[in-house]
Every structure is written in C-alpha cells, then in structure tokens.
Design a protein around this motif. Structure first.
Motif, PDB file in Angstrom:
ATOM      1  N   LYS A 213       0.828  -1.204   0.000  1.00  0.00           N
ATOM      2  CA  LYS A 213       0.000   0.000   0.000  1.00  0.00           C
ATOM      3  C   LYS A 213       0.864   1.255   0.000  1.00  0.00           C
ATOM      4  O   LYS A 213       1.958   1.271   0.564  1.00  0.00           O
ATOM      5  CB  LYS A 213      -0.928   0.002   1.205  1.00  0.00           C
TER       6      LYS A 213
ATOM      7  N   LEU B  43       0.458   5.262   0.927  1.00  0.00           N
ATOM      8  CA  LEU B  43      -0.336   6.311   1.561  1.00  0.00           C
ATOM      9  C   LEU B  43       0.136   7.658   1.033  1.00  0.00           C
ATOM     10  O   LEU B  43       1.310   8.002   1.181  1.00  0.00           O
ATOM     11  CB  LEU B  43      -0.166   6.270   3.086  1.00  0.00           C
TER      12      LEU B  43
ATOM     13  N   ALA C 255       1.531   5.683  10.312  1.00  0.00           N
ATOM     14  CA  ALA C 255       1.860   4.578   9.406  1.00  0.00           C
ATOM     15  C   ALA C 255       2.909   3.719  10.107  1.00  0.00           C
ATOM     16  O   ALA C 255       3.548   4.171  11.066  1.00  0.00           O
ATOM     17  CB  ALA C 255       2.407   5.115   8.088  1.00  0.00           C
TER      18      ALA C 255
ATOM     19  N   ALA D 233       7.531   1.633   6.981  1.00  0.00           N
ATOM     20  CA  ALA D 233       7.185   2.265   5.701  1.00  0.00           C
ATOM     21  C   ALA D 233       8.239   3.300   5.315  1.00  0.00           C
ATOM     22  O   ALA D 233       8.736   4.046   6.154  1.00  0.00           O
ATOM     23  CB  ALA D 233       5.816   2.927   5.789  1.00  0.00           C
TER      24      ALA D 233
ATOM     25  N   ALA E 288      -4.186   2.767   7.594  1.00  0.00           N
ATOM     26  CA  ALA E 288      -2.889   3.326   7.205  1.00  0.00           C
ATOM     27  C   ALA E 288      -1.744   2.834   8.085  1.00  0.00           C
ATOM     28  O   ALA E 288      -0.577   2.948   7.700  1.00  0.00           O
ATOM     29  CB  ALA E 288      -2.956   4.851   7.239  1.00  0.00           C
TER      30      ALA E 288
ATOM     31  N   VAL F 136       1.428  -1.194   4.506  1.00  0.00           N
ATOM     32  CA  VAL F 136       1.769   0.145   4.005  1.00  0.00           C
ATOM     33  C   VAL F 136       3.283   0.211   3.862  1.00  0.00           C
ATOM     34  O   VAL F 136       4.021   0.163   4.847  1.00  0.00           O
ATOM     35  CB  VAL F 136       1.227   1.262   4.914  1.00  0.00           C
TER      36      VAL F 136
ATOM     37  N   LEU G  86      -5.208   6.160   0.283  1.00  0.00           N
ATOM     38  CA  LEU G  86      -4.453   4.932   0.495  1.00  0.00           C
ATOM     39  C   LEU G  86      -4.655   4.031  -0.716  1.00  0.00           C
ATOM     40  O   LEU G  86      -5.775   3.604  -0.992  1.00  0.00           O
ATOM     41  CB  LEU G  86      -4.929   4.247   1.782  1.00  0.00           C
TER      42      LEU G  86
END
Length: 142
Positions: free
Chosen positions: A23, A25, A37, A41, A110, A115, A131
């Motif tokens: 994913k 964001l 998050a 990430a 998120a 993510v 997202l």
C-alpha cells in the motif's frame, strides 16, 4: 537520467521495492506522517510548502507508474465524499474500487503492516488522504 514522468529517486526506489498488495499512503499536510503509518514504511517528503505538491499531482504520476487495484479514502463524520475524493475517483477510473473510512478507521488502515510507502504532500484540504493498493501487471507486459 531517465526518460519517464516519475523522476524522484527515493520514490522510484520505494515503488520498486513494493509489490502486489503493498500500500501507498499519500497523506495530506495535516496527517501525522511519522505516527500514522508503520515504522517500516518508507517516507517520501513531497511537502515543499502548503499547497505544493497536492495529492492530485502526485496521483497523476503514480497511476502511470504502478498498477493499482484498490483505494481507500478518509471521509468526514457524515460519510460524504469531499471534492478531493471525487477528483481521485475520476483520476483512478471505474476499474479501481474506492473504500471509504471514517477518520480513525482510516488511521487503522494506514497503520497496516502492508503500508510500504508514505508520501507526505503539501495538500491542505481536509480529508484529502488517499491509500492505494498496488495491483499486478497485466499479462504480457514487461
């Protein structure tokens, strides 16, 4: 030098390290980028100043860079789509379903370990967070 619309080295690397189901964001200027998050990430700061870059400008480049299979948005308490979200739907097209979340549900989504990339935008519109879920390449593409 590459001949492509996406030229940001950090963002290119982050996308190259992501795969199906990862994913992305794209967060507005009000979003808690560091705590909203997972720590794992990759964070990309594209928030040069308020209003620059917008999520729309970032999304315009991403739809060409990676296959997208789904999206999720943050909605105000009444659940309506903001003008920002309506614009994302137009850019993403009918083939990318969009799921709506209230603020704290969106924060939970998120913070998912899936993510992989957080892009901090300068977008000052409220409820502008987006997202994205990376899909798979169509058969036969290099």
């Amino acid at each position: 030098m590459i001949n492509y619309t996406l030229t940001h080295p950090g963002l290119l690397a982050a996308l190259a390290e992501s795969g199906h189901g990862s994913k992305i964001l794209i967060a507005d200027a009000n979003y808690p980028h560091n705590t909203g998050a997972p720590a794992s990430a990759r964070r990309i700061a594209l928030n040069l100043r308020p209003g620059l870059l917008t999520i729309d400008q970032i999304l315009e480049v991403l739809v060409d860079a990676v296959p997208l299979e789904a999206a999720a948005v943050m909605t105000p308490p009444d659940g309506t789509w903001t003008e920002a979200v309506k614009g994302y739907a137009r850019t993403l097209g009918a083939g990318v379903p969009i799921e709506s979340h209230q603020r704290f549900e969106f924060y939970d989504a998120a913070r998912s370990p899936d993510v992989a990339v957080v892009i901090a935008s300068g977008d000052t519109r409220h409820y502008a967070n987006l997202l994205l879920t990376i899909g798979v390449r169509p058969d036969g593409t290099a």
